[in-house]
Design a protein around this motif. Structure first.
Motif, PDB file in Angstrom:
ATOM      1  N   VAL A 192     -17.248 -27.551  39.023  1.00 37.05           N
ATOM      2  CA  VAL A 192     -16.368 -27.869  40.151  1.00 37.05           C
ATOM      3  C   VAL A 192     -15.019 -28.297  39.583  1.00 37.05           C
ATOM      4  N   ILE A 193     -13.980 -27.591  40.002  1.00 37.98           N
ATOM      5  CA  ILE A 193     -12.635 -27.854  39.486  1.00 37.98           C
ATOM      6  C   ILE A 193     -11.813 -28.547  40.573  1.00 37.98           C
ATOM      7  N   SER A 194     -11.005 -29.512  40.182  1.00 36.63           N
ATOM      8  CA  SER A 194     -10.090 -30.151  41.141  1.00 36.63           C
ATOM      9  C   SER A 194      -8.716 -29.508  41.018  1.00 36.63           C
ATOM     10  N   ALA A 195      -8.335 -28.765  42.065  1.00 38.74           N
ATOM     11  CA  ALA A 195      -7.028 -28.109  42.044  1.00 38.74           C
ATOM     12  C   ALA A 195      -5.896 -29.109  42.239  1.00 38.74           C
ATOM     13  N   TYR A 196      -6.243 -30.341  42.628  1.00 37.92           N
ATOM     14  CA  TYR A 196      -5.198 -31.340  42.904  1.00 37.92           C
ATOM     15  C   TYR A 196      -5.009 -32.298  41.741  1.00 37.92           C
ATOM     16  N   SER A 197      -5.913 -32.240  40.752  1.00 42.26           N
ATOM     17  CA  SER A 197      -5.699 -32.955  39.501  1.00 42.26           C
ATOM     18  C   SER A 197      -4.947 -32.010  38.567  1.00 42.26           C
ATOM     19  N   ASN A 198      -4.507 -32.545  37.448  1.00 44.64           N
ATOM     20  CA  ASN A 198      -3.737 -31.726  36.519  1.00 44.64           C
ATOM     21  C   ASN A 198      -4.621 -30.640  35.892  1.00 44.64           C
TER      22      ASN A 198
ATOM     23  N   ASN B  18       2.726 -33.901  53.673  1.00 43.61           N
ATOM     24  CA  ASN B  18       2.709 -32.569  54.267  1.00 43.61           C
ATOM     25  C   ASN B  18       1.586 -31.797  53.582  1.00 43.61           C
ATOM     26  N   MET B  19       0.501 -31.616  54.304  1.00 40.76           N
ATOM     27  CA  MET B  19      -0.698 -31.086  53.670  1.00 40.76           C
ATOM     28  C   MET B  19      -0.547 -29.637  53.220  1.00 40.76           C
ATOM     29  N   ASP B  20       0.397 -28.927  53.796  1.00 38.34           N
ATOM     30  CA  ASP B  20       0.553 -27.535  53.391  1.00 38.34           C
ATOM     31  C   ASP B  20       1.366 -27.398  52.110  1.00 38.34           C
ATOM     32  N   ALA B  21       1.934 -28.485  51.656  1.00 35.82           N
ATOM     33  CA  ALA B  21       2.708 -28.420  50.420  1.00 35.82           C
ATOM     34  C   ALA B  21       2.362 -29.633  49.576  1.00 35.82           C
ATOM     35  N   ALA B  22       1.080 -29.756  49.274  1.00 35.37           N
ATOM     36  CA  ALA B  22       0.635 -30.925  48.514  1.00 35.37           C
ATOM     37  C   ALA B  22       1.289 -30.902  47.130  1.00 35.37           C
ATOM     38  N   PRO B  23       1.746 -32.069  46.670  1.00 35.01           N
ATOM     39  CA  PRO B  23       2.357 -32.120  45.343  1.00 35.01           C
ATOM     40  C   PRO B  23       1.322 -31.810  44.257  1.00 35.01           C
ATOM     41  N   TYR B  24       1.814 -31.406  43.120  1.00 31.50           N
ATOM     42  CA  TYR B  24       0.939 -31.117  41.975  1.00 31.50           C
ATOM     43  C   TYR B  24       1.610 -31.625  40.721  1.00 31.50           C
ATOM     44  N   PRO B  25       0.854 -32.235  39.809  1.00 34.50           N
ATOM     45  CA  PRO B  25      -0.526 -32.686  39.964  1.00 34.50           C
ATOM     46  C   PRO B  25      -0.574 -34.088  40.560  1.00 34.50           C
ATOM     47  N   MET B  26      -1.737 -34.476  41.068  1.00 30.13           N
ATOM     48  CA  MET B  26      -1.947 -35.827  41.559  1.00 30.13           C
ATOM     49  C   MET B  26      -2.739 -36.610  40.491  1.00 30.13           C
TER      50      MET B  26
END
Ligand code: FE2
Length: 606
Positions: free
Chosen positions: A420-426, A392-400
């Motif tokens: 450049v920061i990755s919001a999906y990494s920790n 569900n792309m609107d509720a992506a888990p964190y962190p990946m």
């Protein structure tokens, strides 16, 4: 999106004449929107309802030959995801700056579909500072990348990504234009044969000097069409296209357009020397995709390519929905419309780039394989123990579990230091990315690069009624924001919300403070959605906002103290021409089509 298609007549009884007139306009847009939606739903229903009919019709046919022919016709026509098959040529060429953009440029391209029995070709780049003088050559040092996976619905079958070639050309001169010609050839024939082949192609097509010796093609280099058995590949591609129906909304369909000429000569310009007063300009866009409106964005950048040194694409890149073929249609789209084979494009992770694979738990595979940013280290990509199927792309888990690689990185360009920061990494304190960011921020020398620019997919402050509780946003505000304020980051560019927003200089809790960064949301690159404002009156920290125009932005640095931000809307939304407010269908706020700001470098404030 957020409109509901129902009646609003009850509300209208108590409205003033002006409000009623406005509502008529609103209802006209709404009616058109709802009609389009219901047409599209009906056609989807027809498609869904039609499938059993088509199937039973086909089953009732007696002649197997007829059945096969009709099935092939129906399925090919029903499948809008047809990556372009360009025989034996280099395609999908795109650039990224290297770790040192004054002396390095990374060229990426794809060659063949990597079916199991296809040998990987060898890639090379012939380059030089003028069209006639292209005597430098680099053959790829690393084996081209590929991966394979099951498509989202198993009946679509198995997918083999094409070979992805990545080269970093080094030892370039600053602020210099280089011409380059990417080629592929036989790996067995080796580097020298490929170099000869490249010179032959160049002499034949580009060397305008009359006495140039075209020579004859070297004997031992297999010409591009002979690298693999073309007949076999054609059969495989046709079978592949027949097998794989696509039921999600159509991607860019350029499969019948001409392939890029294999001898196309391109050029790029290296970064100027790093200097505190060096003027540079960047095009900045988020949430691009491969939609009708995406074309307006990339074409506008292409038509003004010479105004920019590089472009940033801040996540949600191709919107593949984990259908990996859409990476190819995305780059076909780039081949047709974009300038990114000549202008470096620097990417960031978005939720739609996670692409958890249906046959396993891999994430960010296309994102990591098909791009090559100036990485600190090779990627560390873990498996993700989450729900199966499409996230569900609107509720992506964190962190990946995604570290280094194309996830988070930095580079200096002219007078700017870009992180450049990755919001999906920790991003939590103690995480790999957090520790790297702390170190990176301490390494920034504002006497050399007085501008500190950040890109990160999710916006920390948001005037729209979407994504306020994303785990990535909560983590970024809590952990990353204090670091950026402490180090006086100038600008934080985000996407995620498909709209435009510019804040004042703010610090935590959106308190205005001239020393704080300006937050820009620039997520209306092409993916359509109409986001409503939370409040009728803009929050005090909002300088401008609009959700009715697609487009991108330009950040132009003039010297160490002054820069300009310009929002560049390119086309009106297909959804509506007014801004809406959460739970206030009776209110609409005029579209804004112009915004910009003079930015003083607040690092120099006390
Ligand atoms: Fe997003």
């Amino acid at each position: 999106c957020i409109w509901t298609c129902g009646s609003s007549h009850n509300r209208r009884a108590s409205q003033s004449a002006q409000a009623q007139a406005d509502l008529v306009k609103e209802d006209t847009s709404r009616t058109q929107y709802c009609r389009e939606m219901s047409n599209s739903q009906r056609s989807n229903e027809r498609r869904r309802n039609g499938r059993p009919l088509v199937a039973s019709f086909l089953l009732s046919l007696a002649l197997p030959m007829m059945l096969a022919m009709m099935l092939a016709t129906v399925l090919v026509e029903a499948d809008p995801v047809l990556p372009r098959h360009c025989k034996g040529t280099v395609k999908h060429v795109h650039l990224a700056v290297g770790r040192d953009p004054t002396s390095q440029m990374t060229v990426s391209f794809t060659s063949k579909w990597a079916y199991p029995d296809v040998r990987a070709p060898l890639g090379g780049i012939l380059y030089g500072t003028s069209e006639p003088d292209m005597s430098s050559f680099v053959a790829e040092q690393e084996f081209p990348l590929t991966y394979n996976t099951t498509l989202p619905l198993e009946r679509w079958g198995h997918y083999y990504a094409p070979f992805q070639h990545h080269f970093t050309i080094s030892d370039l001169q600053p602020n210099t234009t280089y011409y380059f010609l990417p080629v592929v050839g036989s790996r067995e024939a080796g580097d020298d044969a490929l170099f000869e082949h490249a010179k032959h192609v160049h002499n034949k097509h580009h060397n305008t000097q009359g006495d140039a010796d075209e020579g004859s093609p070297p004997e031992n280099i297999t010409a591009e069409n002979q690298i693999i058995n073309e007949q076999q590949i054609n059969e495989q591609v046709e079978g592949f296209n027949r097998r794989h129906r696509m039921l999600t909304p159509p991607a860019y369909d350029g499969h019948e357009k001409d392939c890029v000429a294999p001898h196309k000569l391109r050029s790029f310009r290296t970064a100027p020397v790093t200097d505190p007063n060096m003027p540079v300009a960047f095009a900045i866009v988020g949430d691009l995709g491969q939609f009708e409106h995406s074309q307006y964005t990339v074409r506008h950048i292409r038509d003004h390519k010479d105004d920019y040194d590089a472009a940033f694409l801040i996540g949600d890149i191709a919107y593949t929905g984990a259908d990996e073929r859409k990476w190819e249609t995305f780059f076909d789209f780039f081949d047709d419309h974009s300038p990114f084979d000549q202008l470096p494009l620097m990417i960031a992770t978005g939720n739609h780039d996670i692409e958890k694979q249906p046959n396993g738990r891999e994430i960010f595979r296309g994102y990591e394989h098909r791009w090559r940013m100036p990485r600190v280290k090779p990627a560390e990509l873990g498996v993700f123990e989450g729900p199966d199927g499409r996230l569900n792309m609107d509720a992506a888990p964190y962190p990946m579990p995604y570290e280094w690689g194309n996830a988070y990185y930095s580079f200096k360009y002219g007078s700017a230091h870009i992180i450049v920061i990755s919001a999906y990494s920790n991003m939590d304190p103690g995480s790999t990315q957090y520790d790297w960011l702390v170190e990176e921020l301490h390494s920034v020398d504002r006497t050399i690069t007085p501008w500190l620019l950040i890109t990160m997919h999710v916006p920390m402050y948001n005037t729209y009624d979407l994504h306020h509780h994303d785990l990535q946003i909560v983590a970024a505000r809590e952990h990353i924001q204090p670091l950026l304020i402490e180090h006086r980051a100038n600008m934080i560019f985000s996407g995620h919300i498909h709209a435009y927003q510019r804040t004042s200089n703010i610090v935590e809790d959106a308190v205005k403070d001239p020393r704080g960064p300006v937050h820009i949301t620039i997520g209306a690159g092409g993916r359509a959605c109409s986001a409503p404002f939370v409040n009728i009156t803009a929050e005090p920290w909002i300088e401008q906002r609009d959700a009715t125009m697609y487009g991108y932005g330009k950040f132009h640095i003039y010297n160490s103290t002054d820069a300009a931000w310009v929002w560049i809307p390119t086309i009106e939304s297909d959804r509506h021409s007014f801004n809406y407010v959460k739970k206030r269908d009776d209110v609409h706020i005029p579209s804004v089509k112009d915004d910009g700001a003079w930015i003083k470098n607040q690092y120099f404030l006390n």
